[in-house]
Design a protein around this motif. Structure first.
Motif, PDB file in Angstrom:
ATOM      1  N   GLY A   1      36.824  -9.273  37.370  1.00 58.23           N
ATOM      2  CA  GLY A   1      38.026  -9.387  38.184  1.00 58.23           C
ATOM      3  C   GLY A   1      37.921  -8.768  39.549  1.00 58.23           C
ATOM      4  O   GLY A   1      38.943  -8.578  40.222  1.00 58.23           O
ATOM      5  N   ALA A   2      36.709  -8.444  39.980  1.00 61.46           N
ATOM      6  CA  ALA A   2      36.495  -7.798  41.281  1.00 61.46           C
ATOM      7  C   ALA A   2      37.362  -6.540  41.416  1.00 61.46           C
ATOM      8  O   ALA A   2      37.799  -6.184  42.522  1.00 61.46           O
ATOM      9  CB  ALA A   2      36.776  -8.774  42.424  1.00 61.46           C
TER      10      ALA A   2
ATOM     11  N   LYS B   1      27.203  -7.773  43.823  1.00 60.55           N
ATOM     12  CA  LYS B   1      26.120  -7.184  44.615  1.00 60.55           C
ATOM     13  C   LYS B   1      25.986  -5.706  44.253  1.00 60.55           C
ATOM     14  O   LYS B   1      26.939  -4.941  44.392  1.00 60.55           O
ATOM     15  CB  LYS B   1      26.387  -7.349  46.108  1.00 60.55           C
ATOM     16  N   ILE B   2      24.804  -5.339  43.780  1.00 59.55           N
ATOM     17  CA  ILE B   2      24.536  -3.979  43.312  1.00 59.55           C
ATOM     18  C   ILE B   2      23.533  -3.325  44.258  1.00 59.55           C
ATOM     19  O   ILE B   2      22.406  -3.808  44.400  1.00 59.55           O
ATOM     20  CB  ILE B   2      23.965  -3.978  41.876  1.00 59.55           C
TER      21      ILE B   2
ATOM     22  N   ILE C   1      29.029  -3.069  45.514  1.00 59.85           N
ATOM     23  CA  ILE C   1      29.441  -3.199  46.906  1.00 59.85           C
ATOM     24  C   ILE C   1      30.944  -3.415  47.030  1.00 59.85           C
ATOM     25  O   ILE C   1      31.599  -2.874  47.920  1.00 59.85           O
ATOM     26  CB  ILE C   1      28.678  -4.349  47.583  1.00 59.85           C
ATOM     27  N   GLY C   2      31.524  -4.183  46.115  1.00 56.94           N
ATOM     28  CA  GLY C   2      32.937  -4.504  46.223  1.00 56.94           C
ATOM     29  C   GLY C   2      33.880  -3.357  45.951  1.00 56.94           C
ATOM     30  O   GLY C   2      35.061  -3.442  46.286  1.00 56.94           O
TER      31      GLY C   2
ATOM     32  N   SER D   1      32.601   0.321  45.893  1.00 53.74           N
ATOM     33  CA  SER D   1      32.030   1.628  46.251  1.00 53.74           C
ATOM     34  C   SER D   1      32.045   2.590  45.066  1.00 53.74           C
ATOM     35  O   SER D   1      32.200   3.805  45.234  1.00 53.74           O
ATOM     36  CB  SER D   1      32.758   2.234  47.449  1.00 53.74           C
ATOM     37  N   LYS D   2      31.885   2.039  43.867  1.00 54.35           N
ATOM     38  CA  LYS D   2      31.708   2.849  42.669  1.00 54.35           C
ATOM     39  C   LYS D   2      30.370   2.465  42.026  1.00 54.35           C
ATOM     40  O   LYS D   2      29.749   1.476  42.424  1.00 54.35           O
ATOM     41  CB  LYS D   2      32.875   2.649  41.703  1.00 54.35           C
ATOM     42  N   VAL D   3      29.932   3.276  41.064  1.00 57.05           N
ATOM     43  CA  VAL D   3      28.611   3.057  40.491  1.00 57.05           C
ATOM     44  C   VAL D   3      28.717   2.631  39.033  1.00 57.05           C
ATOM     45  O   VAL D   3      29.689   2.927  38.332  1.00 57.05           O
ATOM     46  CB  VAL D   3      27.721   4.319  40.596  1.00 57.05           C
ATOM     47  N   ILE D   4      27.681   1.931  38.573  1.00 56.65           N
ATOM     48  CA  ILE D   4      27.597   1.509  37.185  1.00 56.65           C
ATOM     49  C   ILE D   4      27.115   2.690  36.344  1.00 56.65           C
ATOM     50  O   ILE D   4      26.117   3.335  36.677  1.00 56.65           O
ATOM     51  CB  ILE D   4      26.645   0.313  37.052  1.00 56.65           C
TER      52      ILE D   4
END
Length: 216
Positions: free
Chosen positions: A25-26, A46-47, A63-64, A66-69
């Motif tokens: 859901g972006a 985009k990672i 990128i969408g 500004s958090k990390v996996i």
């Protein structure tokens, strides 16, 4: 630790399904789920791999958002959910990228030892941490295009990066200033070779941004 030299934005394609990893859901909120989806090349797919801990490990920035996996709760049990979260430097937010003999890659979590794995091969299949990971291909993608841009903080879009007092002299300072739609707040991205490698030219003077004595 895994491979070095992978810094940059990538799209991760899961090989068994042909689908890509994305934040569902972006969403830009903490705990948003990571799953498989049809490729659109949107920013939530985009990672950006940023080296951490001296190389061989990466923070995987979405990128969408500004958090990390990361592995939820630093859980070491196989099947632990993978989601996005604000970066805190925990090892559960760091990944090694390991290349297999067939040229594909696996992502191994530093904090838990779990491997990034799709729970199915259909759109919407959840990504979790598992003892055996999915194989991914990594396609490098550009984030920007040549042209004239404004540069704004994500958290304060009413201000722009500006050349102080519209200076045309070498050594002119960079400041944040209220957005007034003038040339000293406009910058040209000039390709400098390689993906997302740029020189930044000021529209007000034609000079380029440079580092001098540790400052721009």
């Amino acid at each position: 630790a895994g491979l070095t030299g992978l810094q940059g934005a990538h799209i991760l394609t899961e090989q068994a399904s042909g689908l890509v990893a994305e934040v569902e859901g972006a969403k830009t909120t903490n705990s948003a789920n990571v799953a498989l989806a049809t490729k659109t090349s949107a920013d939530n797919q985009k990672i950006y791999l940023e080296p951490v801990d001296g190389g061989g490990y990466y923070a995987a920035w979405v990128i969408g958002s500004s958090k990390v996996i990361s592995v939820k709760g630093s859980n070491i049990l196989p099947g632990s959910n993978v989601h996005q979260y604000a970066y805190s430097g925990k090892d559960a937010q760091k990944w090694a990228v390991v290349k297999n003999d067939d040229g594909c890659y696996e992502l191994v979590n530093k904090g838990t030892g779990l491997r990034l794995s799709a729970e199915g091969t259909s759109e919407g299949s959840n990504l979790s941490g598992a003892a055996t990971g999915s194989e991914f291909s990594l396609k490098r993608v550009a984030l920007l295009k040549a042209g004239i841009v404004e540069v704004k903080p994500r958290s304060a879009t009413a201000v722009s990066l500006s050349i102080a007092k519209a200076s045309t002299e070498d050594g002119g300072a960079l400041v944040l200033w209220n957005d007034t739609n003038v040339l000293n707040q406009r910058f040209q991205l000039v390709a400098a070779g390689g993906t997302d490698l740029w020189r930044v030219r000021t529209a007000s003077s034609g000079g380029y941004l440079a580092v001098k004595d540790g400052a721009l």
